[in-house]
Design an enzyme around this catalytic site. Structure first.
Site, PDB file in Angstrom:
ATOM      1  N   GLU A  77      -3.805  -8.424  -2.823  1.00  0.00           N
ATOM      2  CA  GLU A  77      -2.342  -8.415  -2.934  1.00  0.00           C
ATOM      3  C   GLU A  77      -1.766  -9.820  -3.142  1.00  0.00           C
ATOM      4  O   GLU A  77      -0.581 -10.055  -2.915  1.00  0.00           O
ATOM      5  CB  GLU A  77      -1.731  -7.761  -1.692  1.00  0.00           C
ATOM      6  CG  GLU A  77      -2.079  -6.295  -1.546  1.00  0.00           C
ATOM      7  CD  GLU A  77      -1.393  -5.652  -0.362  1.00  0.00           C
ATOM      8  OE1 GLU A  77      -0.174  -5.442  -0.424  1.00  0.00           O
ATOM      9  OE2 GLU A  77      -2.083  -5.360   0.632  1.00  0.00           O
ATOM     10  N   SER A 114      -0.155  -1.823  -0.951  1.00  0.00           N
ATOM     11  CA  SER A 114       0.406  -1.858  -2.307  1.00  0.00           C
ATOM     12  C   SER A 114      -0.206  -0.817  -3.235  1.00  0.00           C
ATOM     13  O   SER A 114      -0.239  -1.004  -4.448  1.00  0.00           O
ATOM     14  CB  SER A 114       0.249  -3.259  -2.927  1.00  0.00           C
ATOM     15  OG  SER A 114       1.013  -4.199  -2.212  1.00  0.00           O
ATOM     16  N   TYR A 154       6.075  -2.800  -8.042  1.00  0.00           N
ATOM     17  CA  TYR A 154       6.430  -4.207  -8.205  1.00  0.00           C
ATOM     18  C   TYR A 154       6.945  -4.607  -9.581  1.00  0.00           C
ATOM     19  O   TYR A 154       7.563  -5.653  -9.720  1.00  0.00           O
ATOM     20  CB  TYR A 154       5.225  -5.082  -7.827  1.00  0.00           C
ATOM     21  CG  TYR A 154       4.821  -4.865  -6.390  1.00  0.00           C
ATOM     22  CD1 TYR A 154       5.643  -5.288  -5.354  1.00  0.00           C
ATOM     23  CD2 TYR A 154       3.648  -4.201  -6.072  1.00  0.00           C
ATOM     24  CE1 TYR A 154       5.309  -5.067  -4.034  1.00  0.00           C
ATOM     25  CE2 TYR A 154       3.292  -3.984  -4.752  1.00  0.00           C
ATOM     26  CZ  TYR A 154       4.129  -4.410  -3.746  1.00  0.00           C
ATOM     27  OH  TYR A 154       3.788  -4.179  -2.437  1.00  0.00           O
ATOM     28  N   ARG A 203       8.065  -1.807   8.034  1.00  0.00           N
ATOM     29  CA  ARG A 203       8.540  -0.694   7.220  1.00  0.00           C
ATOM     30  C   ARG A 203       7.603   0.488   7.405  1.00  0.00           C
ATOM     31  O   ARG A 203       6.387   0.325   7.427  1.00  0.00           O
ATOM     32  CB  ARG A 203       8.540  -1.114   5.745  1.00  0.00           C
ATOM     33  CG  ARG A 203       9.463  -0.310   4.852  1.00  0.00           C
ATOM     34  CD  ARG A 203       9.239  -0.645   3.385  1.00  0.00           C
ATOM     35  NE  ARG A 203       8.014  -0.024   2.907  1.00  0.00           N
ATOM     36  CZ  ARG A 203       7.099  -0.645   2.152  1.00  0.00           C
ATOM     37  NH1 ARG A 203       7.260  -1.911   1.820  1.00  0.00           N
ATOM     38  NH2 ARG A 203       6.033   0.009   1.746  1.00  0.00           N
ATOM     39  N   ASP A 217       6.494   4.251   5.948  1.00  0.00           N
ATOM     40  CA  ASP A 217       6.531   5.102   4.753  1.00  0.00           C
ATOM     41  C   ASP A 217       6.253   6.551   5.128  1.00  0.00           C
ATOM     42  O   ASP A 217       5.343   6.837   5.919  1.00  0.00           O
ATOM     43  CB  ASP A 217       5.498   4.626   3.728  1.00  0.00           C
ATOM     44  CG  ASP A 217       5.784   3.218   3.224  1.00  0.00           C
ATOM     45  OD1 ASP A 217       6.946   2.779   3.332  1.00  0.00           O
ATOM     46  OD2 ASP A 217       4.855   2.559   2.723  1.00  0.00           O
ATOM     47  N   GLU A 234       2.172   5.532   6.612  1.00  0.00           N
ATOM     48  CA  GLU A 234       1.648   4.280   7.148  1.00  0.00           C
ATOM     49  C   GLU A 234       2.795   3.384   7.613  1.00  0.00           C
ATOM     50  O   GLU A 234       3.963   3.608   7.286  1.00  0.00           O
ATOM     51  CB  GLU A 234       0.824   3.544   6.094  1.00  0.00           C
ATOM     52  CG  GLU A 234       1.616   3.109   4.871  1.00  0.00           C
ATOM     53  CD  GLU A 234       0.771   2.333   3.874  1.00  0.00           C
ATOM     54  OE1 GLU A 234       0.179   1.306   4.280  1.00  0.00           O
ATOM     55  OE2 GLU A 234       0.710   2.731   2.708  1.00  0.00           O
ATOM     56  N   ASN A 275       3.858  -0.694   7.493  1.00  0.00           N
ATOM     57  CA  ASN A 275       3.607  -2.001   6.878  1.00  0.00           C
ATOM     58  C   ASN A 275       4.174  -3.077   7.793  1.00  0.00           C
ATOM     59  O   ASN A 275       5.377  -3.088   8.053  1.00  0.00           O
ATOM     60  CB  ASN A 275       4.288  -2.085   5.508  1.00  0.00           C
ATOM     61  CG  ASN A 275       3.712  -1.098   4.518  1.00  0.00           C
ATOM     62  OD1 ASN A 275       2.737  -1.384   3.849  1.00  0.00           O
ATOM     63  ND2 ASN A 275       4.302   0.097   4.445  1.00  0.00           N
ATOM     64  N   GLY A 295       6.630  -6.244   1.436  1.00  0.00           N
ATOM     65  CA  GLY A 295       6.985  -7.123   0.328  1.00  0.00           C
ATOM     66  C   GLY A 295       8.421  -7.618   0.425  1.00  0.00           C
ATOM     67  O   GLY A 295       9.299  -6.942   0.956  1.00  0.00           O
TER      68      GLY A 295
END
Length: 302
Positions: free
Chosen positions: A18, A146, A212, A251, A253, A266, A268, A272
């Site tokens: 990443e 990612s 991204y 964060r 998801d 998951e 994070n 990002g």
């Protein structure tokens, strides 16, 4: 010059898969820290990071490294040993959140909603696993972010090929039922749950390119959920965040299954912070500028 933080080391780049995303995140955070008048040194983390860190005489570290080596607890442990305060979650929470297999096992154990899954290995019964999980699955490395190494499979041959691809990134590979969606993400900042975002991607799934670089991916924030449904989602995400032991910011998801129920994907712990990133988008909906978001994350390290 903002004195309250002392000399801040911004760790970004790194050596994980990443790296490209981390470079973009780091550049955006660096601009924000300079705007705030913070004494910041941007450090592209390489294999000699631990030898070079003491020479920078840092008071605090802002972690903008994504993936293994920066987000999985190893760096956090080293910073603990060096007695350097840092942004985000600690050693255990970082390691657990990065390990999707064990995180899902824990959520199942405490009764939080997450889909069934299979741990795939070279001698797996591809046909049986596919049938058990509903005939269509998402395959992913257990310790990447990612969407790297992820792919869909709907036949035993596709499942084996997806496992072979994902296993290049991580020895542990899991398969989960392919959910119809929609997909939501919920940012958490200092115990505050920010407005949810609904993700609509034209890609087969919300992959690396869609996350991204694509301008075709649509983000709805607010996500147009009813008030009660938004509250249900926010409560679930905060439970998931807290259950892993996360702190500061992160964060969660989530996707919706065929019965319309939220299913945790998951957590994070270093999301990002690029132009396409979701935490800045949620922060903006909550009335925070990018610079204000960065300052809140930094303040959390104190």
């Amino acid at each position: 010059m903002s004195q309250q933080y002392g000399r801040v080391g911004l760790l970004y780049g790194g050596t994980s898969s990443e790296r490209e995303v981390s470079l973009m995140s780091g550049q955006a955070i660096h601009r924000a820290l300079l705007n705030m008048g913070v004494d910041v040194v941007a450090i592209d983390a390489d294999d000699n990071l631990l030898q070079s860190l003491p020479g920078h005489q840092l008071d605090l570290v802002f972690i903008a490294l994504h993936g293994p080596g920066g987000e999985d607890g190893t760096l956090q442990g080293a910073l603990e040993y060096l007695k350097l305060p840092y942004t985000g979650s600690g050693v255990l929470a970082s390691a657990l959140a990065m390990d999707k297999l064990r995180c899902k096992q824990m959520w199942q154990g405490i009764g939080l909603p997450t889909t069934d899954f299979a741990l795939l290995e070279a001698d797996s019964d591809w046909s049986a696993e596919l049938q058990r999980l509903g005939g269509q699955v998402m395959v992913k490395p257990a310790a990447e972010g990612s969407s790297i190494g992820m792919s869909c499979a709907a036949t035993p041959e596709q499942l084996q090929a997806a496992w072979a691809d994902a296993s290049q990134y991580n020895t542990a590979v899991i398969a989960e039922p392919l959910l119809p969606g929609p997909e939501y993400t919920v940012a958490i900042l200092d115990g505050q749950v920010l407005p949810s975002i609904r993700i609509e991607s034209n890609a087969e799934f919300y992959d690396y390119q869609a996350k991204y670089f694509s301008d075709q991916t649509q983000y709805l924030c607010p996500s147009e959920l009813s008030e009660s449904r938004e509250q249900e989602l926010q409560t679930l995400c905060l439970q998931a965040f807290d259950s892993v032991g996360c702190r500061g910011w992160g964060r969660v998801d989530v996707m919706v299954d065929h019965q319309g129920q939220f299913q945790l994907l998951e957590v994070n712990t270093v999301p990002g912070m690029t132009s396409h990133s979701l935490v800045p988008m949620a922060a903006k909906a909550a009335g925070l500028s990018f610079d204000q978001l960065v300052e809140k994350i930094l303040a959390g390290a104190l």
